[in-house]
Motif scaffolding. Structure first.
Motif, short mmCIF file in Angstrom:
data_model
loop_
_atom_site.label_atom_id
_atom_site.label_comp_id
_atom_site.label_asym_id
_atom_site.label_seq_id
_atom_site.Cartn_x
_atom_site.Cartn_y
_atom_site.Cartn_z
N LEU A 35 -2.48 -25.51 42.01
CA LEU A 35 -2.88 -25.79 40.63
C LEU A 35 -1.79 -25.34 39.66
N ALA A 36 -1.22 -24.16 39.93
CA ALA A 36 -0.17 -23.64 39.05
C ALA A 36 1.08 -24.52 39.07
N ILE A 37 1.37 -25.04 40.25
CA ILE A 37 2.55 -25.91 40.37
C ILE A 37 2.38 -27.17 39.54
N ILE A 38 1.16 -27.76 39.62
CA ILE A 38 0.93 -29.00 38.87
C ILE A 38 1.01 -28.74 37.37
N ILE A 39 0.37 -27.60 36.94
CA ILE A 39 0.43 -27.26 35.51
C ILE A 39 1.87 -26.99 35.08
N TYR A 40 2.57 -26.28 35.96
CA TYR A 40 3.98 -25.94 35.62
C TYR A 40 4.85 -27.20 35.54
N SER A 41 4.54 -28.19 36.43
CA SER A 41 5.33 -29.42 36.39
C SER A 41 5.16 -30.14 35.06
N ASN A 42 3.91 -30.08 34.52
CA ASN A 42 3.69 -30.67 33.20
C ASN A 42 4.47 -29.92 32.12
N TYR A 43 4.48 -28.59 32.27
CA TYR A 43 5.27 -27.80 31.32
C TYR A 43 6.75 -28.14 31.42
N GLU A 44 7.21 -28.32 32.67
CA GLU A 44 8.62 -28.66 32.88
C GLU A 44 8.97 -30.00 32.26
N ARG A 45 7.98 -30.95 32.29
CA ARG A 45 8.23 -32.24 31.68
C ARG A 45 8.50 -32.08 30.18
N GLN A 46 7.66 -31.24 29.54
CA GLN A 46 7.88 -31.00 28.12
C GLN A 46 9.23 -30.33 27.88
N HIS A 47 9.51 -29.34 28.74
CA HIS A 47 10.79 -28.62 28.59
C HIS A 47 11.97 -29.57 28.82
N HIS A 48 11.81 -30.45 29.85
CA HIS A 48 12.91 -31.38 30.16
C HIS A 48 13.16 -32.33 28.99
N ASP A 49 12.04 -32.88 28.43
CA ASP A 49 12.22 -33.79 27.30
C ASP A 49 12.90 -33.10 26.14
N MET A 50 12.49 -31.84 25.91
CA MET A 50 13.09 -31.08 24.81
C MET A 50 14.59 -30.84 25.07
N GLU A 51 14.90 -30.50 26.33
CA GLU A 51 16.30 -30.24 26.67
C GLU A 51 17.14 -31.50 26.55
N MET A 52 16.54 -32.66 26.91
CA MET A 52 17.28 -33.92 26.79
C MET A 52 17.61 -34.21 25.33
N VAL A 53 16.62 -33.95 24.45
CA VAL A 53 16.87 -34.16 23.01
C VAL A 53 17.93 -33.18 22.52
N LYS A 54 17.82 -31.92 22.99
CA LYS A 54 18.83 -30.92 22.60
C LYS A 54 20.23 -31.34 23.05
N ALA A 55 20.30 -31.80 24.32
CA ALA A 55 21.60 -32.20 24.86
C ALA A 55 22.16 -33.40 24.09
N GLY A 56 21.26 -34.36 23.78
CA GLY A 56 21.72 -35.52 23.01
C GLY A 56 22.22 -35.14 21.64
N ALA A 57 21.48 -34.22 20.99
CA ALA A 57 21.91 -33.78 19.65
C ALA A 57 23.24 -33.05 19.72
N LEU A 58 23.41 -32.22 20.78
CA LEU A 58 24.67 -31.47 20.92
C LEU A 58 25.84 -32.40 21.20
N VAL A 59 25.59 -33.46 21.99
CA VAL A 59 26.66 -34.44 22.25
C VAL A 59 27.08 -35.13 20.96
N MET A 60 26.06 -35.47 20.12
CA MET A 60 26.38 -36.11 18.83
C MET A 60 27.23 -35.19 17.96
N VAL A 61 26.84 -33.90 17.93
CA VAL A 61 27.61 -32.94 17.12
C VAL A 61 29.03 -32.81 17.67
N GLN A 62 29.14 -32.76 19.01
CA GLN A 62 30.47 -32.62 19.60
C GLN A 62 31.34 -33.84 19.31
#
Length: 788
Positions: free
Chosen positions: A21-48
């Motif tokens: 159960l924890a793994i499934i919940i954590y995977s959903n959390y990771e999805r949110q974290h991944h999406d956030m990191e992708m946006v962060k990475a994209g923003a940082l690439v634009m700044v660079q």
């Protein structure tokens, strides 16, 4: 019993299900974290990406100001010439609001616009340029003349002695500069772009620049920018109340510890997290249903497969506990956990019987080992001892002899401290304590011992832990190392004196024989050649230099040999082991033996590679264009002078071609100055490809070039070269998905037909070029109108 076991079965059931159960919940959390990191990475690439363009602009500005600072008109403060030059340059550099120059006291003496008495003495960028003698940046300000929001940059003007005599500066038009970024990158919906100066004042903001420009940034954003790394991403609420992910980049000038500019891009956080939140809610519902089904299934299967078989295993274990080692479980030895546990019970009795047998064998082996040990110890050439409770329980004859006692005297409850020098008792006691306390098995140490007659000796111990009468004891061997310590002290003293001399010599030191073969060197000398000392010894000096330098070094050594006088301060080109080159400055002295006969040379060297490289770079920059690396007019005139002399000597002709690019201004206006610079570089390469190595192509103006063609026999030869130049220059030039097309108007003057004076020929070619311009461009004309 069975009820308790069944209840406890719930523990492994939950232990299995809950992590899932924890793994499934954590995977959903990771999805949110991944999406956030992708946006962060994209923003940082634009700044660079924006940062790369900005750094190119600042590098170009620095070079632009450096060239201006060296111009004679600025060096001599010719205000009229500077005003005219600045106005002309401003037309081709419209990213600047103005260009101006001030004297050492900050008083303005030249500007691209009309001005009254203006002083920038109190401006930080002026003070930084004067104090650091290098390129500096200012902060947000409204220009006193242009009345526009600008960011100033400055470069010091220095005389031949390196003293600052003034400052030349440009004011970057912030509105134009900010808008140029919007053309470079595509920003997501709701995004913002901010430029801040060193004081965190907004230089530019997209959108609504007029509303926010010139105002200070929010405190929470300033805190992030001032306490974080040079670039990064953080989340906070912006000035418009919207929470965003902000990617930023700091910009520092060389040798500066604080940023002069910040670029920041903001992307709405709600937009980035929306897909992940929707997925999380859907997966959570699926997990709850799966958890309930897993608990029911695990409870039923556990009762059927575990509890029934466990009854047999409990009965067997009770019999074994009563001492019946012949008892067997009667459970089939399957591969499962219960089968393995049953097999363990079956093997238990056999294991206990075997351990008893092993114990008896170990006692017999111990007795045999003690007998062998005593036989070895009695005949050993080193001292052997056994120590317990602070007194000796055993010593061999060699031990007793070493300290001047008999074996019997040592074993009459003699404390070990009687044999240890007073100052070493604490250390020896500690070492013995470690072994008798079981803290260590093996140990090695040295101490000073005291013989029966009071003589002090140096001894060395190799010790270990041992067992005596069932308790821990300290055992070991002992060696008399008095003579060895005395010899080591003499050798160490001589070595320390020699190493002290070498280690305190900062420069390289070497010795060679009369053939130039290295016989000795220090580490500094070896590092200068890129080799180890072992590799350098035996090498000849010719092996790490070229023939010309080898001959020069030989002459210097030979001069020292013939005169007996030291040679000081000659430069020596060296080729390191990795084939890179460097320069050293060497001083050489003749080395003689005790009879005064020369046996070689010794010398000191220091690394002057950086000085040599700096001198060469300065010479190159003085005669070559920064952008295209083509010769400037100064070097072109030197080559033209030689070409005229060569033509006169060989009874041939030579041609001077003055080239002006057609429609180049449209490239800058439509594609930008980066494209314009790229076009100039491409044109320079194309012009070089059309001439011979003996000819010269020079850049003599913004979009003006000069070609010096040697070995012209008839005017048609020059005509062929001109046609080739026109054809290749007019070919399209591609840049960042765009296309630029420029033409070339050429004027040709021939020597000796049109004269033999250098300046006259250039003037004739220039006038012919303007006739070409007026006649329709992208063609050529001869200075002599009779030539077609």
């Amino acid at each position: 019993m069975m009820k308790s076991i069944r209840s406890q079965l719930l523990i492994p059931i939950f232990a299995v299900v809950l992590p899932a159960l924890a793994i499934i919940i954590y995977s959903n959390y990771e999805r949110q974290h991944h999406d956030m990191e992708m946006v962060k990475a994209g923003a940082l690439v634009m700044v660079q990406g924006l940062a790369n363009d900005h750094e190119k602009d600042i590098e170009a500005t620095s070079k632009f100001l450096m060239i201006l600072a060296r111009l004679p008109a600025i060096q001599t403060r010719d205000a009229a010439a500077c005003n005219k030059l600045f106005r002309e340059l401003l037309q081709d550099n419209n990213q600047y609001a103005t260009i101006y120059a001030v004297d050492r006291d900050g008083k303005m003496f030249a500007n691209a616009f009309s001005f009254s008495s203006i002083s920038i003495k109190q401006r930080k960028y002026f003070q930084d340029a004067v104090q650091t003698k290098t390129f500096s940046a200012g902060e947000y300000t409204i220009g006193q003349i242009t009345r526009r929001a600008v960011l100033p940059f400055a470069y010091p003007v220095m005389d031949s002695s390196g003293q600052v005599t003034g400052v030349v500066a440009v004011a970057l038009d912030l509105e134009k500069y900010g808008k140029s970024f919007m053309k470079i990158s595509h920003f997501p919906k709701g995004s913002t772009l901010n430029l801040l100066d060193r004081n965190y004042t907004r230089l530019y903001r997209y959108p609504y620049n007029e509303k926010y420009v010139g105002k200070p940034e929010l405190p929470q954003i300033v805190k992030q920018l001032s306490t974080s790394a040079q670039e990064g991403v953080f989340s906070t609420v912006g000035v418009d109340g919207v929470k965003r992910l902000f990617a930023y980049k700091q910009f520092l000038l060389q040798n500066s510890s604080s940023p002069y500019l910040y670029i920041r891009i903001g992307i709405p956080e709600e937009q980035a997290l929306a897909p992940a939140k929707k997925s999380f809610l859907r997966n959570l519902a699926l997990v709850i249903v799966s958890l309930i089904a897993a608990i029911l299934a695990a409870w039923l299967l556990g009762h059927i497969l575990i509890v029934r078989r466990l009854d047999h295993l409990i009965n067997a274990s009770m019999k074994v506990g009563q001492g019946d080692f012949t008892t067997r479980t009667g459970i089939e030895n399957t591969k499962g956990e219960l089968g393995q546990l049953a097999r363990s019970f079956d093997e238990m009795a056999q294991s206990l019987e075997k351990k008893e047998l092993d114990r008896r064998q170990a006692v017999e082996a111990l007795l045999e080992s003690e007998t062998k040990f005593k036989s070895y110890a009695e005949q050993a050439l080193v001292g052997v001892y056994l120590l317990q409770d602070g007194v000796f329980k055993y010593v061999n004859p060699k031990f007793a002899q070493m300290f001047g006692y008999t074996v019997e005297e040592c074993l009459e409850n003699m404390p070990f401290k009687n044999l240890v020098y007073t100052e070493d008792i604490a250390n020896v006691t500690e070492q013995i304590g470690k072994r008798t306390a079981g803290e260590t098995d093996l140990i090695h140490y040295i101490f000073r011992g005291v013989k029966k007659n009071g003589q002090i000796v140096d001894v060395e111990i190799y010790g270990s832990s041992s067992i005596y009468e069932g308790r821990l004891a300290a055992a070991g061997t002992i060696l008399d190392i008095t003579e060895r310590k005395q010899m080591e002290a003499v050798i160490r003293e001589d070595k320390e004196k020699y190493q002290s001399i070498l280690e305190n010599i900062q420069e390289g030191y070497f010795e060679v024989d009369l053939k130039g073969n290295f016989t000795f060197c220090n580490d500094s000398m070896a590092r200068l050649t890129g080799r180890t000392r072992e590799e350098l010894i035996g090498m000849n000096h010719k092996q790490f230099t070229n023939k010309e330098t080898a001959d020069k070094v030989f002459q210097e050594f030979n001069k020292v040999y013939m005169t007996g006088e030291p040679s000081r301060g000659f430069d020596w080109l060296i080729i390191r082991k990795d084939q890179t080159q460097g320069y050293i400055e060497a001083s050489v002295t003749l080395k003689k033996d005790s009879s005064g006969k020369p046996i070689g040379f010794e010398g000191m060297v220091r690394d002057v590679t950086e000085r040599k490289q700096t001198e060469e770079q300065i010479r190159h920059l003085a005669t070559h264009d920064v952008l295209t690396d083509l010769p400037t007019m100064r070097l072109a005139k030197d080559r033209l002078k030689m070409a005229i002399s060569s033509a006169e000597r060989n009874k041939t002709m030579m041609a001077v071609m003055f080239i002006d690019l057609d429609d180049f201004k449209e490239v800058n206006d439509t594609l930008g100055h980066d494209a314009g610079d790229y076009v100039l570089k491409q044109v320079a390469d194309r012009l070089l490809s059309c001439v011979r190595a003996s000819d010269t192509v020079a850049r003599v103006g913004g979009d003006e070039f000069l070609v010096i063609a040697n070995g012209i026999h008839v005017p048609e030869n020059a005509e062929q070269i001109a046609k080739k130049l026109i054809n290749i220059v007019s070919q399209p030039i591609h840049f960042n998905g765009g296309q630029a097309v420029v033409g070339s108007s050429i004027g040709i003057a021939l020597c000796p037909n049109d004269g033999q004076d250098m300046d006259h020929l250039i003037k004739q070619a220039d006038e012919a070029m303007y006739r070409t311009k007026n006649a329709g461009k992208n063609s050529f004309s001869f200075a002599s109108t009779g030539i077609k």
